[in-house]
Design a protein around this motif. Sequence first.
Motif, PDB file in Angstrom:
ATOM      1  N   SER A 165       0.823  -1.219   0.000  1.00  0.00           N
ATOM      2  CA  SER A 165       0.000   0.000   0.000  1.00  0.00           C
ATOM      3  C   SER A 165       0.852   1.262   0.000  1.00  0.00           C
ATOM      4  O   SER A 165       0.355   2.352  -0.260  1.00  0.00           O
ATOM      5  N   ASP A 166       2.152   1.106   0.256  1.00  0.00           N
ATOM      6  CA  ASP A 166       3.075   2.242   0.225  1.00  0.00           C
ATOM      7  C   ASP A 166       3.871   2.229  -1.076  1.00  0.00           C
ATOM      8  O   ASP A 166       5.066   1.950  -1.103  1.00  0.00           O
ATOM      9  N   ASP A 167       3.179   2.480  -2.194  1.00  0.00           N
ATOM     10  CA  ASP A 167       3.823   2.603  -3.504  1.00  0.00           C
ATOM     11  C   ASP A 167       4.549   1.337  -3.927  1.00  0.00           C
ATOM     12  O   ASP A 167       5.637   1.395  -4.502  1.00  0.00           O
ATOM     13  N   LEU A 168       3.948   0.183  -3.598  1.00  0.00           N
ATOM     14  CA  LEU A 168       4.398  -1.112  -4.144  1.00  0.00           C
ATOM     15  C   LEU A 168       5.857  -1.438  -3.816  1.00  0.00           C
ATOM     16  O   LEU A 168       6.696  -1.603  -4.701  1.00  0.00           O
ATOM     17  N   GLN A 169       6.148  -1.578  -2.541  1.00  0.00           N
ATOM     18  CA  GLN A 169       7.525  -1.867  -2.116  1.00  0.00           C
ATOM     19  C   GLN A 169       7.805  -3.376  -2.177  1.00  0.00           C
ATOM     20  O   GLN A 169       7.945  -4.060  -1.162  1.00  0.00           O
ATOM     21  N   THR A 170       7.918  -3.878  -3.384  1.00  0.00           N
ATOM     22  CA  THR A 170       8.135  -5.324  -3.579  1.00  0.00           C
ATOM     23  C   THR A 170       9.451  -5.848  -3.014  1.00  0.00           C
ATOM     24  O   THR A 170       9.481  -6.994  -2.542  1.00  0.00           O
ATOM     25  N   PRO A 171      10.567  -5.077  -3.037  1.00  0.00           N
ATOM     26  CA  PRO A 171      11.824  -5.654  -2.526  1.00  0.00           C
ATOM     27  C   PRO A 171      11.727  -6.104  -1.074  1.00  0.00           C
ATOM     28  O   PRO A 171      12.315  -7.125  -0.703  1.00  0.00           O
ATOM     29  N   VAL A 172      10.973  -5.373  -0.265  1.00  0.00           N
ATOM     30  CA  VAL A 172      10.839  -5.727   1.153  1.00  0.00           C
ATOM     31  C   VAL A 172      10.117  -7.055   1.294  1.00  0.00           C
ATOM     32  O   VAL A 172      10.470  -7.891   2.134  1.00  0.00           O
ATOM     33  N   LEU A 173       9.114  -7.276   0.443  1.00  0.00           N
ATOM     34  CA  LEU A 173       8.353  -8.521   0.523  1.00  0.00           C
ATOM     35  C   LEU A 173       9.198  -9.738   0.182  1.00  0.00           C
ATOM     36  O   LEU A 173       9.008 -10.814   0.735  1.00  0.00           O
ATOM     37  N   LEU A 174      10.152  -9.567  -0.738  1.00  0.00           N
ATOM     38  CA  LEU A 174      10.989 -10.697  -1.147  1.00  0.00           C
ATOM     39  C   LEU A 174      11.945 -11.144  -0.053  1.00  0.00           C
ATOM     40  O   LEU A 174      12.365 -12.300  -0.028  1.00  0.00           O
ATOM     41  N   THR A 175      12.290 -10.222   0.835  1.00  0.00           N
ATOM     42  CA  THR A 175      13.314 -10.533   1.843  1.00  0.00           C
ATOM     43  C   THR A 175      12.783 -10.551   3.274  1.00  0.00           C
ATOM     44  O   THR A 175      13.529 -10.845   4.200  1.00  0.00           O
ATOM     45  N   GLY A 176      11.510 -10.236   3.455  1.00  0.00           N
ATOM     46  CA  GLY A 176      10.974 -10.076   4.804  1.00  0.00           C
ATOM     47  C   GLY A 176      10.224 -11.278   5.352  1.00  0.00           C
ATOM     48  O   GLY A 176      10.745 -12.396   5.423  1.00  0.00           O
ATOM     49  N   ALA A 177       8.961 -11.040   5.704  1.00  0.00           N
ATOM     50  CA  ALA A 177       8.166 -12.040   6.426  1.00  0.00           C
ATOM     51  C   ALA A 177       7.965 -13.327   5.639  1.00  0.00           C
ATOM     52  O   ALA A 177       7.839 -14.401   6.232  1.00  0.00           O
ATOM     53  N   ILE A 178       7.947 -13.230   4.324  1.00  0.00           N
ATOM     54  CA  ILE A 178       7.731 -14.457   3.547  1.00  0.00           C
ATOM     55  C   ILE A 178       8.936 -15.392   3.676  1.00  0.00           C
ATOM     56  O   ILE A 178       8.789 -16.619   3.657  1.00  0.00           O
ATOM     57  N   GLN A 179      10.124 -14.826   3.854  1.00  0.00           N
ATOM     58  CA  GLN A 179      11.304 -15.659   4.102  1.00  0.00           C
ATOM     59  C   GLN A 179      11.218 -16.331   5.469  1.00  0.00           C
ATOM     60  O   GLN A 179      11.592 -17.490   5.634  1.00  0.00           O
TER      61      GLN A 179
END
Length: 529
Positions: A372-386
């Motif tokens: 929701s904050d301008d599509l910050q996809t890099p954080v998703l790749l390295t964060g909670a999903i890991q």
Amino acid sequence: MAEEQLEFRIYNSMTQQKEIFKPKNPGKVSMYVCGVTAYDFSHLGHARAAVSFDILYRYLVHLGYEVTYVRNFTDVDDKIIKRANEIGDNPLDLSNRFCHEYNVDMSDLQCEKPSQEPRVSDHMDEIKNMISQIINNGYGYEVDGDVFYAVEKFPSYGMLSGQKLEHNRAGERVAVDSRKRHPADFALWKAAKPGEPSWDSPWGPGRPGWHIECSAMSACYLTQKFDIHGGGIDLIFPHHENEIAQSWAVDHESSISYWMHNGHVTNNNEKMSKSLGNFFTIRQITERYHPLALRHFLISAHYRSPLNYSVAQLESASDAIYYIFQTLQDCKDAVSSFQQGETEKNQSALQVNEAAKECIKKMQVEFQTKMSDDLQTPVLLTGAIQEALKFVNSSLKMLKKKLQKKVQLQLVHSLAEVEKEASKILNVLGLLSSKSYAEVLQELKDKALKRAGMAEDEVLHLIEERKQARINKDFPKSDRIRTDLTAKGIALMDVGNETIWRPCIPSEPLVAEEQKSTEGNNGPPTSST
């Protein structure tokens, strides 16, 4: 996903700040993205634009919007005509062929098909009508069969790019046409030249200028007022600036709420350019790396930031995709084996354990907060999903231990719920495939073998050699086989009494394996639109 939705903020290039997204019509979104000039295989810059706006489209759909997504093809252009003449082809046939090839690449990259994919050649009437309106309203003029836009008559010219008319220095890249009233005036219609395709018009036979096509086609499908206009950052000036001028000349009330632009792709920190010969086509990359690995790489930087291409980055992305799919496959295998024989009633009575609840909550919160904050996809790749993938792997180890039946089934149920939530997020990111986990894993292994220059039989033969060396206590040879394979991106893993292999990041730089760019191959296709 969690029920409560945060306000969606996107960066508007027009205001140069993040703004809360509010569509003109509640529940519906209208979006136009500049596509490609189709005269060759598309390159990484095209891939980045397509994937960036595919992420936006997928997220808007996830939020519950009905999205009308229009992405054009430029199939009438100087570059197409030039290439067709070089190879003795018909310009429209050439362009049609590469429109098809582009869509093949988009399918490989898991990009959703837009609602409409208009082509210039199919919209000549709309283009000519718009040019006539511009002339009738006093903003265009005809000279010897050419029609130009009079930029001095648009008081807000430069509003998107910040460039002012007085700062435009004519003649630096294109020779000044003395017939123009102002050096910055641009072509709306070009008079026919011998050997070029042309269409009849009120100003004589000819074809459209570049900029008018997007104004005409966006108005055709979305009207003069729509929500989002997107494209590569290089299109801000002059293309999008000229689009604004054209649309205003037709309708002073024309309005696009949000202008969005993705950043450049660089090659080893140099901007990819034709003069340097450092372009790579999508097809060149996907011949050696799985398309999902390329997609992972393309969203590993924020869409507005520059993205540096390197083999090391692709290797890292490929390894990340393999880890994701192997974990999901292992989870699926474990869950299905334990759930066999269990009734739906027994399964529905199970509760998710606390660790899984926390894991799921973290994924939901991070997904909503970052997207929701301008599509910050890099954080998703390295964060909670890991963290979720680590939870899955640690839980799978737990299942191998002796556990009470109830605890065991609760753990299996928890695994299933974590996998379900992770898959939802991966789907919005476009990192899942219609193929099974096992099929994708095999494709990843096939690509790794290709990069290593080996057949699987060769790897299996070396595994047997290593096994025999260990039996003979020839540990230097055993270690050498393993090390040599790791250097090529093949990792050996001893599991119980057997040895299996999987792709890995090569332990030695792939200097000799750096892909050849399109240098010497007629150069790259043009950037978006």
